[in-house]
Design a protein around this motif. Structure first.
Motif, PDB file in Angstrom:
ATOM      1  N   LYS A 165      -1.774   8.673   4.768  1.00  0.00           N
ATOM      2  CA  LYS A 165      -1.067   9.216   3.840  1.00  0.00           C
ATOM      3  C   LYS A 165       0.498   8.357   3.932  1.00  0.00           C
ATOM      4  O   LYS A 165       0.881   7.975   2.634  1.00  0.00           O
ATOM      5  CB  LYS A 165      -0.287  10.716   4.336  1.00  0.00           C
ATOM      6  N   ARG A 166       0.873   7.931   5.142  1.00  0.00           N
ATOM      7  CA  ARG A 166       2.279   7.196   4.903  1.00  0.00           C
ATOM      8  C   ARG A 166       2.168   5.848   5.220  1.00  0.00           C
ATOM      9  O   ARG A 166       3.177   4.931   5.117  1.00  0.00           O
ATOM     10  CB  ARG A 166       3.158   7.974   5.910  1.00  0.00           C
ATOM     11  N   GLY A 167       1.246   5.255   5.898  1.00  0.00           N
ATOM     12  CA  GLY A 167       1.135   3.818   6.308  1.00  0.00           C
ATOM     13  C   GLY A 167       1.580   3.632   7.660  1.00  0.00           C
ATOM     14  O   GLY A 167       2.397   4.465   8.278  1.00  0.00           O
ATOM     15  N   TYR A 168       1.246   2.333   8.317  1.00  0.00           N
ATOM     16  CA  TYR A 168       1.518   2.339   9.653  1.00  0.00           C
ATOM     17  C   TYR A 168       2.790   2.290   9.988  1.00  0.00           C
ATOM     18  O   TYR A 168       3.261   3.095  11.126  1.00  0.00           O
ATOM     19  CB  TYR A 168       0.898   0.872  10.034  1.00  0.00           C
ATOM     20  N   HIS A 169       3.583   1.642   9.240  1.00  0.00           N
ATOM     21  CA  HIS A 169       5.213   1.731   9.604  1.00  0.00           C
ATOM     22  C   HIS A 169       5.837   2.570   9.328  1.00  0.00           C
ATOM     23  O   HIS A 169       7.081   2.833   9.691  1.00  0.00           O
ATOM     24  CB  HIS A 169       5.680   0.211   9.015  1.00  0.00           C
ATOM     25  N   GLU A 170       5.312   3.556   8.397  1.00  0.00           N
ATOM     26  CA  GLU A 170       6.251   4.704   8.042  1.00  0.00           C
ATOM     27  C   GLU A 170       5.892   5.809   8.770  1.00  0.00           C
ATOM     28  O   GLU A 170       6.112   6.947   8.537  1.00  0.00           O
ATOM     29  CB  GLU A 170       6.047   5.100   6.476  1.00  0.00           C
ATOM     30  N   LEU A 194       0.657  -1.281  -0.128  1.00  0.00           N
ATOM     31  CA  LEU A 194       0.022  -0.017  -0.163  1.00  0.00           C
ATOM     32  C   LEU A 194       0.935   1.423   0.043  1.00  0.00           C
ATOM     33  O   LEU A 194       0.572   2.277  -0.385  1.00  0.00           O
ATOM     34  CB  LEU A 194      -0.923  -0.088   1.234  1.00  0.00           C
ATOM     35  N   HIS A 195       2.105   1.132   0.777  1.00  0.00           N
ATOM     36  CA  HIS A 195       3.035   2.316   0.697  1.00  0.00           C
ATOM     37  C   HIS A 195       4.442   2.068   0.126  1.00  0.00           C
ATOM     38  O   HIS A 195       5.085   2.938   0.842  1.00  0.00           O
ATOM     39  CB  HIS A 195       2.896   2.938   2.202  1.00  0.00           C
ATOM     40  N   ASN A 196       4.371   1.098  -0.610  1.00  0.00           N
ATOM     41  CA  ASN A 196       5.643   0.827  -0.912  1.00  0.00           C
ATOM     42  C   ASN A 196       5.829   0.361  -2.543  1.00  0.00           C
ATOM     43  O   ASN A 196       5.527  -0.808  -2.894  1.00  0.00           O
ATOM     44  CB  ASN A 196       6.274  -0.306  -0.096  1.00  0.00           C
ATOM     45  N   PRO A 197       6.128   1.254  -3.421  1.00  0.00           N
ATOM     46  CA  PRO A 197       5.795   1.066  -4.792  1.00  0.00           C
ATOM     47  C   PRO A 197       6.490  -0.333  -5.251  1.00  0.00           C
ATOM     48  O   PRO A 197       5.853  -0.875  -6.242  1.00  0.00           O
ATOM     49  CB  PRO A 197       6.724   2.119  -5.412  1.00  0.00           C
ATOM     50  N   LYS A 198       7.755  -0.887  -4.885  1.00  0.00           N
ATOM     51  CA  LYS A 198       8.396  -1.854  -5.312  1.00  0.00           C
ATOM     52  C   LYS A 198       7.403  -3.366  -5.183  1.00  0.00           C
ATOM     53  O   LYS A 198       7.212  -4.089  -5.821  1.00  0.00           O
ATOM     54  CB  LYS A 198       9.701  -2.079  -4.770  1.00  0.00           C
ATOM     55  N   ILE A 199       7.112  -3.294  -3.712  1.00  0.00           N
ATOM     56  CA  ILE A 199       6.200  -4.507  -3.116  1.00  0.00           C
ATOM     57  C   ILE A 199       4.848  -4.228  -4.078  1.00  0.00           C
ATOM     58  O   ILE A 199       4.358  -5.282  -4.504  1.00  0.00           O
ATOM     59  CB  ILE A 199       6.005  -4.139  -1.776  1.00  0.00           C
ATOM     60  N   ALA A 200       4.447  -3.035  -4.103  1.00  0.00           N
ATOM     61  CA  ALA A 200       2.870  -2.718  -4.746  1.00  0.00           C
ATOM     62  C   ALA A 200       3.069  -3.368  -6.055  1.00  0.00           C
ATOM     63  O   ALA A 200       2.137  -4.034  -6.665  1.00  0.00           O
ATOM     64  CB  ALA A 200       2.839  -1.314  -4.932  1.00  0.00           C
TER      65      ALA A 200
END
Lengths: 208, 208, 208, 208
Positions: free
Chosen positions: B19-24, A117-123
């Motif tokens: 906006k940034r996600g839980y871990h970020e 959801l917040h990580n383009p590479k993994i997405a």
DNA sequence: TATGAATGAGCGTTCATTCAT
DNA sequence: CATGAATGAACGCTCATTCAT
């Protein structure tokens, strides 16, 4: 030998990933699990993300082999002469099997959905994963629709999205709660879809 | 005044989380977004987890208000004299609305599903979230089944799990890919379930 | 090279500890004093406590070397043919020397006594420190008692505890007040114990 | 009422200090123990140090009352007609009683010794504490020396320092290890000092 | 290829202290 | 007198990443 080392690292990454989750998995943990120095993981993979993407792909392989062993291919075409309803039924059975055999993989899958959801590479890896499986469902769905007495309003792709979604929504419930009866839910989904696919031609009236 | 501050922090947490996600998302980010000192977030919430659980609940409120405004209550009983099929249709329509209006909430939801896999506190919040909504679907499903000419094999709970799952599986696809046509998928699901619910009594034969 | 770095960190920890005290010493201070990055201290020592225990042991080494250079070993046995009274006198002289040469170590020692009151890891190190030195005093005391014309009522262990205690009570006063005349106090203790050890056999009467 | 509040805070500080130790005691803890708001502690005491110094002094009061109840005064003069040896014996007995009754205070004392090493305000309180009690021992010692058949080489102050030191060295061992037999150690010290004080005039030879 | 020492920014959290009420 | 919200610097610790060997 060097390639074996790389493989060892990827495999260790997969195992660590399943055991501890994406954010609780450190490069040091992976290196320790693989029995190599932390620096070596960075020699083969520039970043943690790269390694974990490789690990996910690596983890999907046994599942894909299981499908192919069952006579279907995720990417190949549907056999021309096959009965699509049989494929559909078999698909639901395989889905139930998957849950039993590859619980760890589903854990990882939903972890990756979250990370993506917040990580383009993994997405990107996740989207490929989704697309691949949904397309497979779509091929069966398409074949089923062709044989329906009363054609549906929605497209094969829309049905595939709903069915793939239902399966993964069921997996999700199972993963979040081991007590959840996923088999019953898949059976309900199966009952509903098959009844829909085999419904008789309607003599009059409209849907809407 | 103090309660307003707490609210400001929770709201800032929600926005940062989406906006940034839980871990970020860091406590310092949240504090900065709320315009307060870092220590203050810990004055109101013992841990980051506690704050984020509060933020999730905070984020769900507008959605729950929307359902109640539509005349249904997630936890209350089904109105006695209501037409269950109408509720079902309305439910699918509301599901489509939700996606348009509360995209951020779904982002957060799937993030939490992922986090919950390896975090007991969040897992507990997630299970409550799932159970609450699935039970709601189950109540409608039960009412629909009662009115069916040909009763299904599977239980209301199993159908609810499949339908809830399908909706969330569709949300997931939408969240992972904004191009995805979630409305069409929900329409397909709707078509399938409504056709199943309204199918005529069958004169002979068995389901296998 | 790596071991030299570890040594540098331990030594920096010792110096910082003496200079600022346990609770005013931060890992970052130690790292700065050692000229390394903050993370490196944690590379060699899991926790601050572990590092500081190592620093204390490191600080004790020169003192122990001084005792061994003087022909006595803290842990070894008493030489068979030695005059125990000579050891006793020498012990008191060494005690005076220690205060002059290892003032920093005593500062650290009493700091650790305080820390150990509420910190199990340090408490354990402190107990070992006490036991080691008290046992050494007890060995001399035992040998002295054997040679006494009039044997005492109390055990060698009890005398050792009183004498070890007195020395450390004197160190404490010195450490808390540099003006304090510790040599005179040790001389008084020496005078008292030696007079007691060499007292003539008493012809009649009892001790109360 | 206001002074009662201040007293409540000081008392709460003492109890918290004994229970948790100087560095583990926070202003919030003290305020909570006293049942007041954290800000109020700072209204009465500018800094944490000031409060804790007050708490230490407060904690010493019951101990001082115990000595005065036993007929001796820490600060007053020795009774002219009293037998100094009786005072000495009674002092050792009181020392044993103290350990049993005021264990918490000794915990605090050694904590303060540690803190005082690097904290001028506490150091000053500690020095006063030491001086007061050592002077008391010195007065008895002086009286005893006056009555000795064979006067000692060292001064009364030096003996007092050695004896005070021994008692506190024994307390220290007890505090660090509850199994330690402090009574036996005090008895040994008592035996040694009394034997020294009552030794007969020596007919010839010198002390070396 | 492979090691593991070394980096340094960043994390969640604590806490003495201040101050508007 | 009394409250308790608010501050902000500091803490111990983690970890992806780099690099000399």
């Amino acid at each position: 030998m060097p390639d074996q080392t790389k493989e060892r690292i990827v495999d260790a990454a997969y195992r660590t990933l399943v055991k501890r989750g994406y954010h609780e998995t450190g490069m040091k943990d992976i290196a320790a699990e693989a029995g190599v120095a932390p620096g070596l993981a960075h020699y083969y993979f520039e970043t943690k993300e790269d390694l974990l993407v490789a690990a996910i792909e690596h983890g999907c392989q046994p599942l894909m082999r299981a499908w192919e062993a069952a006579g279907v291919s995720l990417s190949g075409p549907m056999p021309e002469d096959a009965d699509p309803m049989m494929f559909a039924r078999m698909g639901f059975e395989l889905a139930k099997e998957e849950l039993k055999s590859y619980g760890g993989l589903f854990l990882l899958t939903f972890d990756m959905f979250g990370v993506g959801l917040h990580n383009p590479k993994i997405a990107s890896a996740v989207r490929i994963f989704i697309e691949e499986r949904r397309a497979f469902v779509a091929r069966i769905t398409q074949a089923v629709i062709v044989g329906m007495a009363e054609p549906p309003l929605a497209s094969a792709g829309a049905f595939a999205a709903a069915i793939w979604g239902s399966l993964h929504g069921i997996y999700l419930q199972k993963v979040m709660d081991p007590e959840f009866d996923a088999e019953a839910a898949i059976d309900a989904l199966s009952e509903m879809t098959i009844a829909f696919a085999t419904r008789p031609r309607r003599t009059s009236g409209t849907e809407g």
